[in-house]
Write a protein that holds these residues in place. Structure first.
Motif, short mmCIF file in Angstrom:
data_model
loop_
_atom_site.label_atom_id
_atom_site.label_comp_id
_atom_site.label_asym_id
_atom_site.label_seq_id
_atom_site.Cartn_x
_atom_site.Cartn_y
_atom_site.Cartn_z
N THR A 265 -2.21 14.78 -3.76
CA THR A 265 -1.00 15.56 -3.96
C THR A 265 -1.44 17.18 -4.50
O THR A 265 -0.80 18.15 -3.85
N THR A 266 -2.40 17.43 -5.03
CA THR A 266 -2.78 18.60 -5.55
C THR A 266 -3.26 19.31 -4.33
O THR A 266 -3.02 20.53 -4.03
N TRP A 267 -4.00 18.91 -3.21
CA TRP A 267 -4.37 19.32 -2.15
C TRP A 267 -3.37 19.84 -1.25
O TRP A 267 -3.18 20.74 -0.83
N GLU A 268 -2.68 18.73 -0.93
CA GLU A 268 -1.49 18.71 -0.15
C GLU A 268 -0.25 19.70 -0.38
O GLU A 268 0.34 19.93 0.18
N SER A 269 -0.18 19.85 -1.68
CA SER A 269 0.91 20.70 -2.17
C SER A 269 0.72 22.04 -1.94
O SER A 269 1.51 23.03 -2.16
N LYS A 270 -0.48 22.48 -1.35
CA LYS A 270 -0.87 24.00 -0.99
C LYS A 270 0.02 24.27 0.30
O LYS A 270 0.24 25.31 0.46
N LYS A 271 0.77 23.23 0.78
CA LYS A 271 1.75 23.61 1.90
C LYS A 271 2.94 24.19 1.37
O LYS A 271 3.90 24.53 2.36
N LEU A 272 3.16 23.89 0.06
CA LEU A 272 4.45 24.33 -0.34
C LEU A 272 4.54 25.86 -0.72
O LEU A 272 3.37 26.48 -0.87
N PRO A 273 5.64 26.76 -0.72
CA PRO A 273 5.73 28.03 -1.17
C PRO A 273 5.03 28.16 -2.71
O PRO A 273 5.13 27.10 -3.43
N LEU A 274 4.45 29.32 -2.93
CA LEU A 274 3.79 29.48 -4.04
C LEU A 274 4.53 29.20 -5.43
O LEU A 274 3.99 28.46 -6.06
N LEU A 275 5.88 29.57 -5.57
CA LEU A 275 6.54 29.16 -6.66
C LEU A 275 6.82 27.89 -6.70
O LEU A 275 6.67 27.21 -7.90
N GLN A 276 7.19 27.25 -5.73
CA GLN A 276 7.51 25.64 -5.69
C GLN A 276 6.19 24.94 -6.11
O GLN A 276 6.38 23.92 -6.71
N TYR A 278 3.61 25.83 -7.82
CA TYR A 278 3.50 26.10 -9.44
C TYR A 278 4.32 25.30 -10.18
O TYR A 278 3.91 24.40 -11.01
N LEU A 279 5.58 24.98 -9.67
CA LEU A 279 6.49 24.07 -10.38
C LEU A 279 6.09 22.63 -10.12
O LEU A 279 6.17 22.04 -11.29
N PHE A 280 5.45 22.38 -9.03
CA PHE A 280 5.13 21.13 -8.84
C PHE A 280 3.89 20.57 -9.56
O PHE A 280 3.95 19.55 -10.21
N LEU A 281 2.89 21.35 -9.65
CA LEU A 281 1.83 21.28 -10.34
C LEU A 281 2.02 21.06 -11.84
O LEU A 281 1.45 20.35 -12.64
N ASN A 282 3.14 22.00 -12.30
CA ASN A 282 3.36 21.59 -13.71
C ASN A 282 4.13 20.38 -13.96
O ASN A 282 3.74 19.42 -15.06
N GLU A 283 4.96 19.78 -13.02
CA GLU A 283 5.23 18.37 -13.12
C GLU A 283 4.23 17.24 -13.17
O GLU A 283 4.26 16.34 -13.79
#
Length: 343
Positions: A265-276, A278-283
């Motif tokens: 999830t950490t790697w694939e979340s790079k496909k999200l927009p930057l702010l999104q 950041y919020l995901f990694l906090n969750e």
């Protein structure tokens, strides 16, 4: 070895073992004609089977694919150098494979990556060596959806327990989004992998998968598929029979599973927009704290649970945290009684 360009029947295949009857041993269905009604070729379907020491299952897998009555089939088997009777069975049917090899590899994900290098089909799926198609018309159903323009076609799996006390269950894939699927603590990874077919233009952007993944290669694959927002259809029919025999990875208590979730999830979340992102990694950090509480449930006190707030105060926004705190405070039995009372 080319793809199979004709629909196979029982008379084409080797005689099954004498103690095997029914599908896919002694039963078949009406195959499709060699070409579609307009005279063109049927879409090619690439089926990949990674294998290692599953000789007791793989012949059923092979026959359930070859007896689909489908005229344009590309069947690829990558075996990791089995030392049981797997290779003997593969050789028995080798004239019907587009490609096969038996050699030492780096595990299941590596085998799937190697297999995809040989795939030329319009549709792709991988079918493990202890899975099989549940009846003879699955590929015919799938291709009908493909011809309607669907890029992700998902059916269900029937889990069949080989132990006498096992209960057979059917599971289905359900619609989700890339963003929701990333949050594995919500989505529960709801894809019935051997029953999900994806088009080549989508799959080409998914490979190679991370070969080091031991158990979550399908999770990474479907994240990459969903990130492309494919036109999808979810069919509430069981298409594959998934044997549960005690040696399955999904039945093992693999200690590295949660680490793989964090890694993927950490790697694939790079496909999200930057702010999104950041919020995901906090969750994700929140969940790491809560998962630690779950993992150490029997050894913590209510005060130790509360002390977790010092490192991560924001977890108070998670209802799961308050449920855990209540359960720690009053005990599991009292908590279960309160839940029943509330319902």
């Amino acid at each position: 070895m080319p793809a199979i360009n004709k629909a196979l029947t029982l008379k084409d295949l080797p005689t099954p073992p004498s103690d095997k009857i029914g599908w896919p041993w002694t039963e078949e269905n009406q195959p499709l004609p060699e070409r579609m009604p307009d005279g063109s070729e049927w879409p090619r379907i690439s089926i990949v089977t990674p294998s290692y020491n599953y000789g007791q299952f793989i012949e059923e897998t092979i026959r359930s694919v070859l007896l689909q009555g489908y005229p344009n089939l590309e069947f690829i088997i990558i075996d990791g150098g089995s030392n049981d009777n797997t290779v003997e069975i593969i050789k028995k049917y080798e004239e019907y494979f587009a490609y096969w090899v038996s050699e030492k590899d780096r595990g299941q994900t590596d085998a799937i990556n190697k297999a995809y290098q040989h795939c030329t089909g319009d549709l792709f799926v991988w079918l493990n060596a202890d899975d099989s198609y549940i009846e003879a018309t699955i590929l015919q159903k799938v291709v009908n959806y493909y011809l309607q323009g669907y890029q992700l076609i998902a059916g269900g799996c029937q889990d069949t327990y080989t132990q006498e006390n096992g209960k057979n269950d059917i599971y289905y894939s359900y619609p989700t989004t890339f963003e929701r699927y990333l949050k594995f603590w919500i989505s529960n990874c709801n894809y019935t992998q051997p029953s999900v077919f994806v088009t080549k233009e989508i799959v080409d952007k998914c490979f190679p998968l991370d070969w080091q993944l031991y158990i979550l290669m399908d999770y990474q694959f479907f994240l990459r598929v969903l990130s492309q927002q494919p036109k999808s259809i979810y069919v509430n029919q069981a298409w594959t029979n998934c044997k549960k025999h005690g040696l399955n990875k999904t039945m093992s208590d693999y200690p590295g599973g949660i680490s793989e979730f964090y890694q993927v999830t950490t790697w694939e979340s790079k496909k999200l927009p930057l702010l999104q992102r950041y919020l995901f990694l906090n969750e994700l950090k929140d969940y790491a704290v809560i998962h630690s509480l779950l993992d150490n449930f029997n050894s913590l006190t209510p005060m130790q649970v509360l002390s977790s707030l010092a490192s991560r105060p924001i977890i108070v926004r998670w209802p799961l945290f308050w449920k855990l705190l209540l359960k720690y405070s009053i005990g599991t039995k009292a908590y279960s009684w309160l839940k029943k009372l509330a319902n």
